[in-house]
Motif scaffolding. Structure first.
Motif: not given
Length: 743
Positions: A6-29
């Motif tokens: 709530r204090r930093s909305p960008w933290a939620g966006v960062l967490i979501w981007c990390v989740a997307v990127l790591s999921t993409t990497v696992l799928a590529a693997s």
């Protein structure tokens, strides 16, 4: 965590981007593991491209490589045709496939980091077994003579052969067992020149006198032993020593570790770096980050739980979008092949390599697309469940259990109707076909061109020695052959072998070998057979083979098949064989007047009489069993090179309605390498056009060896297309000069 987001909305966006990127990497693997690191992936690619068949049918017979191959084979003491016609017997596709599968496994071990060097492993045991089988037929007497025995010991022969080969390659002169080879002075000079090509320039002047002296006295072993030490590298000699050691232990597995720093293997080394980085660093890190990011997303989303599913669902959806975009870019942006063939490769070899790489790349991208779809479906499911869960009170139609059966019935009914209607709407009604073409139904039998297989029974598939076709008879029909040239025989008694061979197309040396061998190891067998000159070199039982042809015709009711028999069996016995095979209802009865026009294909098919049978000698008494040369004519057939081919009249004279074009080379047997030249589409078309103009009749039967090599079928299709466009090109009963034809 809720307070941090709530204090930093960008933290939620960062967490979501990390989740997307790591999921993409696992799928590529996962894509890499199911393609690049999966042996079955490569096997499917090679099968899709028919790589093993194309090696024999395209690469080996490529005109670009034929001169070199022919020159090498002509230096051997065995006729070229003996080697090339039997190559699929010695190294059949299944053996080549097994060797390739083993090498694929070695490459994957290297890519996964299990080995520090790329290992080339070849198991020659199946090849040696096939050579031994072939040697039993061709070289029985020669082996027995070398061993000074009345009957050869083939196990000892193969063992000694392996030891001698390994010793010579290692640069050691065998002490005994290497036969001398008497050479003429000219042959000695040529052999010396050939060996000198293996020697560095600086060493040739020193070695030439030694090699020439050894060859002058027929001492092949001494000549090879003198050349080998300077012609071969230390690694090859070490490998030969390993081969010798393994040969003495009864195995033919040859293993060589290849230095991956070699320029040609640089792409493999780069691929290994990428796969190891993924496996050892990227994949574990992505798994940890993905688990952590998804956990943080769940914890950072306010309760209740149904609201927490929504952001989790958007993660795989976004990962699917990233993968789909990557696949799209890779398909739109053309890239160079991973392996570029050397400029010295013949076009067909380069083409095969390019096709295999393109297929592999396409399969990899298709697998990535499937993974993206799976991610999209998983994300959509999570989002839908979350949405329905939150909005359920306002959607009674979809959520009320009482409406479930009605919705299920409606969806199922729509799916069934669509399944039945869609194919008809897309494809429409099927046109009537004759010989695979709607345009040929109105054409007469004597107006169309058809592909014929010369000596159709002598096949690699049926393990004939000196085969002239590769697939069996049913396989030839499946490949587009519609005319089968067959030889009928009774199994020869020993005293008949020499007479039979005297009129065959085998070389004199081969006739002598076969005569001596077959007298002892191939006693007569009762019955009627399909053989090529000598039944001991390969035979098919006539009646079962005819029954197979009948079964194929009944399974293909729009096709017409023609048999032209070189009848070594009397007409009554032949006719009885057709009756025993159950073909009486299929046999077509030609008009007794050979000058009368033949019926249309459509009429023959409608009448059910779709098997035309001719004989080279007999003429009846059955009305369906007619002498071909009363109805047809042919060109010569004993051409020893492609340049000798002519259109001169041969059996059947001139002016007949049916025209057989003998389009194959015979020199000591069939010439597989020449088939790559003469079976080319343009070569067939040019000769057919030439002979049609000179003989005044359209070519009806194009008879070839190795019908699956080249594109003779494509040439036949072109001939038929030309004739439908210009039906007046060959007026019935008239020659090109306008004079009445003798037919």
């Amino acid at each position: 965590m809720n307070g941090l987001v709530r204090r930093s909305p960008w933290a939620g966006v960062l967490i979501w981007c990390v989740a997307v990127l790591s999921t993409t990497v696992l799928a590529a693997s996962a894509v890499v593991r199911s393609t690049v690191l999966d042996p079955e992936f490569y096997g499917r690619v090679l099968e899709d491209e028919r790589a093993y068949q194309r090696f024999y049918d395209e690469v080996l017979v490529d005109p670009g490589s034929t001169p070199l191959t022919s020159d090498l084979l002509n230096r051997l003491p065995v006729p070229q045709s003996t080697i090339t016609s039997n190559i699929k017997v010695v190294v059949p596709p299944e053996t080549l496939r097994a060797m390739t599968d083993r090498q694929i496994a070695e490459v994957i071990h290297y890519l996964e980091g299990d080995r520090g060097r790329l290992r080339v492993t070849v198991d020659l045991e199946p090849v040696v077994a096939n050579v031994e089988r072939l040697s039993r037929a061709y070289f029985k007497d020669a082996v027995a003579s070398l061993q000074q025995r009345s009957e050869p010991d083939f196990q000892a022969f193969v063992q000694r052969l392996s030891e001698l080969a390994a010793q010579v390659v290692a640069g050691e002169a065998p002490l005994e067992g290497m036969p001398s080879l008497p050479l003429s002075p000219d042959q000695s000079v040529r052999a010396t020149d050939a060996l000198m090509h293996l020697v560095p320039d600086a060493e040739r002047a020193v070695l030439r006198p030694t090699v020439r002296t050894a060859l002058d006295r027929g001492d092949v072993a001494a000549a090879l032993a003198a050349v080998a030490p300077v012609a071969l590298t230390d690694r090859v000699r070490a490998t030969a020593a390993d081969l010798l050691r393994e040969a003495r232990q009864g195995t033919w597995v040859v293993t060589v570790d290849v230095d991956p720093s070699h320029e040609a293997l640089a792409p493999v080394a780069r691929a290994r770096s990428v796969t190891r980085l993924f496996q050892e660093v990227v994949e574990p890190a992505a798994a940890v980050l993905c688990a952590a990011a998804l956990t943080l997303l769940w914890l950072s989303t306010p309760s209740p739980g149904r609201r927490r599913l929504m952001p989790l669902g958007w993660v795989p959806v976004a990962a699917a979008a990233v993968m789909a975009l990557t696949v799209l870019l890779l398909r739109l942006v053309p890239g160079d092949a991973l392996f570029g063939p050397p400029s010295s490769w013949p076009p067909t070899a380069a083409g095969l390599l390019g096709d295999v790489q393109a297929n592999a790349f396409d399969r990899l991208l298709t697998t990535a697309t499937v993974v993206a779809v799976i991610l999209l479906a998983a994300g959509a499911l999570l989002i839908t469940v979350s949405w329905v869960w939150q909005t359920r009170p306002g959607m009674p139609v979809l959520t009320d259990p009482r409406h479930g059966p009605v919705l299920t019935f409606a969806v199922t009914a729509c799916a069934l109707v669509g399944t039945m209607v869609a194919p008809v709407a897309i494809t429409g009604s099927s046109p009537r076909l004759c010989q695979g073409s709607a345009e040929l139904c109105d054409a007469r039998y004597d107006e169309i061109a058809q592909l014929a297989s010369h000596n159709a029974m002598a096949t690699t598939a049926d393990r004939f020695i000196g085969p002239l076709q590769d697939p069996d008879i049913v396989g030839q029909l499946d490949a587009g052959v519609r005319v089968l040239l067959l030889d009928t025989h009774q199994w020869e008694r020993p005293e008949e072998v020499a007479d039979r061979l005297s009129s065959s197309d085998f070389s004199p040396e081969l006739r002598q070998w076969l005569t001596r061998i077959l007298e002892r190891v191939n006693p007569p067998h009762p019955g009627l057979w399909l053989c090529h000159s000598v039944c001991g070199a390969g035979a098919l039982d006539l009646v079962p083979t005819l029954r197979q042809i009948g079964d194929w015709l009944r399974a293909h009711p729009t096709e017409v098949v023609t048999l032209i028999l070189q009848d070594g069996v009397d007409s009554v016995a032949s006719q009885n064989a057709f009756a025993l095979a159950g073909l009486s209802d299929l046999l077509y009865e030609p008009d007794t007047d050979p000058d009368r026009p033949w019926p249309r294909l459509g009429d023959m098919i409608d009448g059910g009489r779709r098997l035309v049978v001719f004989a080279e000698k007999a003429d009846g008494p059955a009305p369906w069993y007619r002498n071909f040369y009363r109805y047809g004519m042919e060109t010569p057939f004993a051409f020893r090179s492609p340049d000798e081919m002519s259109c001169l009249p041969n059996r059947g004279g001139t002016g007949k309605r049916l025209f057989l074009l003998n389009h194959f080379v015979t020199a000591g047997g069939g010439r597989r390498l020449d088939a790559g030249v003469v079976n080319a589409r343009q070569r067939v078309l040019e000769r057919a056009h030439t002979c049609e103009q000179r003989r005044g009749r359209p070519v009806n039967f194009v008879a070839v060896d190795y019908a699956t090599i080249g594109d003779a079928l494509g040439a036949v299709d072109d001939l038929n297309a030309e004739r439908r466009r210009d039906e007046s090109r060959f007026p019935v009963g008239r020659s090109p000069d306008g004079l009445p034809s003798t037919g």
